[in-house]
Design an enzyme around this catalytic site. Structure first.
Site, PDB file in Angstrom:
ATOM      1  N   CYS A  13       0.849  -1.194   0.000  1.00  0.00           N
ATOM      2  CA  CYS A  13       0.000   0.000   0.000  1.00  0.00           C
ATOM      3  C   CYS A  13       0.886   1.246   0.000  1.00  0.00           C
ATOM      4  CB  CYS A  13      -0.883   0.037   1.243  1.00  0.00           C
ATOM      5  SG  CYS A  13      -1.884  -1.426   1.526  1.00  0.00           S
ATOM      6  N   CYS A  22      -7.003  -3.471  -5.058  1.00  0.00           N
ATOM      7  CA  CYS A  22      -5.605  -3.009  -5.050  1.00  0.00           C
ATOM      8  C   CYS A  22      -4.653  -4.187  -4.930  1.00  0.00           C
ATOM      9  CB  CYS A  22      -5.368  -2.034  -3.894  1.00  0.00           C
ATOM     10  SG  CYS A  22      -5.603  -0.305  -4.338  1.00  0.00           S
TER      11      CYS A  22
END
Lengths: 281, 156
Positions: A197, A242
Site C-alpha cells: 500500500c 488493489c
C-alpha cells in the site's frame, strides 16, 4: 509534503525511488450543500512516520469528479442511501422488526462511524459486522452480502450521520494488536509486482501512475460511489482490488486481515472529515 | 486493426518453446546488479521493445516518462524519466535493472520482470486467486532483450 524519506542504501537508490518533482493535491475546498465545510487536509496523526499532512482523496480528483460531491442532489450515491432509508423502516426477518422498531432514526447513530472500526468484546468490529449482527440477533433476518448495495447503502446512511465530523479511531489499548497487524499488512509488498500500500499511497501520492493520479488511499469517503463501477464500493472491495492488481492472492472481503487493515488505514485519516458517501473516479 | 494483428503475431512468436541457450529466471548471474551476457543469445529487437514499453507486462511508461514515446498518452511519474538512459547505464546494467532492479536498488518499487520466486502471496495473474504451479516471469527472456535493445536507442 512528505517527510524526508530515510534511505540507508544511499544516493544511488534515491534516484530510482523518488521522483524529482513532487506533484501535490490541488487547492480546492470542499463545502457540501453550500454549508458543510469539510476538512480535506490536516496535520497527520502522530503515529505516521513518513507523512506530515494528510489529504482526502477528493483533493486528487478532477474538477468534474469533485463537482459531483458538492451537492447531495448531484451525488449519485444518494439514490442508494435513499433506498437504505426505506430499508431502515422496512420489516425484515422472523422477529417482525425493522431497524426503526428499536432506533428512532438513522440520526441516532451520529458520531458512530467516526469511531469505527472498534474493539467490542475482544473482537475488532467494522460497521458491516454491526449491521449483520443486529439483523441476525434482533431481527432474525438473513445477513447482507458484504459489498452488496443493501449493505453498503446502509453503511453509507449510518456514515452520513457523522459526515463532517473528524475521523477519530482508537489505536491503543485493546485495539493495539489489531492496529499492528493492519500496519504490517500496509507495508507488506504483495504479489508478483511486489507492491505494498505504502509504495503507491505513501511514497508516491500526488504522482501519476499511467492515467491515475495517486492519492493517499484514505478511506474517510467510503463507502464511496465509484464512477468506474457505477455503484457504492466498500472499503474491503477496494482493498481487494488493489491487492489483486499487484498480481497477488488477495484476502477476502470481511476477513480478519481486511478488518485490521481497515482499522490501520482509517487511523491514517484521523483528523479528516468523515466524507461518506464520497464520489471518486 | 493492423496494429492488433501485429500484436497477435508477436504473441505467437514469443510463445515458442524456450531456446536451449535461454538463461532461466532462477539462473541469472548478477554482478553489482548488472547482467553482462544476453539471456537468449539472440539480439534484442528495439521495435518489439518499443511495443513493450507501452503494452502487456512491460508497460514501462506506466511509471517512466519517455519523450521519444510522446505519441502515447499517460506517462507516469513514479520512476525517473528514461530520456538519455543509454548514456547513463551500460547494456549490462540495463539488462540487470529490467530483470531484477532490486539487485541494484534493494528498496526500489520497480517490479522484477525476470524473476519467478520469492513473492508474498503470489497470484494467478490479475484474478486475485492464488497462483497455480510455477510462475512465468513478467517478461520472457527475449522480451527483456527487446526492451534492453529499445532503451539503448534512448541517447540524448
Amino acid at each position: 509534503m512528505k517527510k524526508a524519506i530515510a534511505i540507508s542504501s544511499g544516493a544511488a537508490a534515491l534516484c530510482l525511488m523518488v521522483t524529482p518533482l513532487l506533484a501535490e493535491p490541488d487547492d480546492d475546498s470542499l463545502v457540501i450543500n453550500e454549508e458543510l465545510q469539510m476538512v480535506t487536509e490536516t496535520e497527520a496523526p502522530d503515529h505516521l512516520e513518513y507523512v506530515n499532512t494528510i489529504y482526502s482523496g477528493w483533493r486528487f480528483r478532477t474538477d468534474e469528479t469533485q463537482a459531483l460531491q458538492l451537492d447531495d442532489f448531484d451525488n449519485p450515491a444518494m439514490l442508494t442511501v435513499d433506498a437504505a432509508i426505506d430499508a431502515f423502516n422496512t420489516v425484515d426477518g422472523s422477529e417482525g422488526k425493522s431497524c426503526a422498531s428499536c432506533h428512532a432514526g438513522p440520526e441516532d447513530f451520529a458520531g458512530l462511524t467516526a469511531s469505527m472500526p472498534k474493539v467490542i468484546d475482544g473482537k475488532l468490529v467494522v460497521m458491516e459486522d454491526l449491521l449483520n449482527n443486529h439483523r441476525a440477533k434482533a431481527m432474525g433476518a438473513e445477513p447482507w452480502k458484504w459489498s452488496g448495495q443493501e449493505m453498503q447503502g446502509m453503511v453509507a446512511l449510518i456514515g452520513l450521520q457523522s459526515r463532517g465530523m473528524p475521523v477519530d479511531v482508537a489505536i491503543d489499548g485493546e485495539a493495539a494488536p489489531f492496529w499492528e497487524k493492519g500496519k504490517e499488512i500496509y507495508y507488506t509488498r504483495y504479489g508478483q509486482l511486489e507492491l505494498s500500500c505504502a509504495n503507491c499511497h505513501e511514497d508516491n501520492y500526488g504522482n501519476m501512475i499511467r492515467a491515475d493520479h495517486l492519492s493517499q488511499g484514505q478511506i474517510n469517503g467510503f463507502p464511496t460511489y465509484r464512477l468506474k463501477q457505477a455503484k457504492l464500493i466498500s472499503k474491503h472491495n477496494r482493498f481487494r482490488g488493489c491487492i489483486r492488481d499487484t498480481r497477488a492472492e488477495t484476502f477476502a472481503e470481511g476477513s480478519d486481515e481486511f478488518r485490521a487493515l481497515e482499522l490501520y488505514v482509517q487511523s491514517r485519516g484521523n483528523g479528516l472529515s468523515v466524507e461518506t458517501p464520497a464520489v471518486r473516479q | 486493426m493492423k496494429k492488433l494483428l501485429f500484436v497477435a503475431a508477436t504473441a505467437a512468436v514469443t510463445a515458442l518453446p524456450i531456446h536451449a541457450d535461454t538463461v532461466a529466471p532462477t539462473n541469472v548471474a548478477f554482478s553489482d546488479g548488472a547482467v553482462s551476457g544476453s539471456l537468449t543469445g539472440v539480439a534484442g529487437d528495439p521495435a518489439e521493445g518499443r511495443i513493450l514499453m507501452n503494452k502487456g507486462s512491460g508497460n514501462c511508461i506506466a511509471c517512466h516518462a519517455v519523450s521519444a514515446l510522446d505519441d502515447l498518452p499517460f506517462h507516469g511519474e513514479i520512476g525517473p524519466p528514461l530520456d538519455g538512459v543509454a548514456d547513463r547505464w551500460s547494456e549490462a546494467e540495463l539488462r540487470g535493472i529490467i530483470a531484477n532492479a532490486k539487485e541494484m536498488f534493494p528498496e526500489t518499487m520497480m517490479p522484477s520482470f525476470y524473476k519467478t520466486t520469492g513473492f508474498v502471496r503470489p497470484g494467478n495473474a490479475y484474478t486475485g486467486k492464488a497462483a497455480e504451479g510455477e510462475l512465468d516471469p513478467l517478461l520472457t527472456a527475449q522480451q527483456v532483450e527487446d526492451v534492453v535493445a529499445y532503451l539503448l536507442t534512448l541517447k540524448e
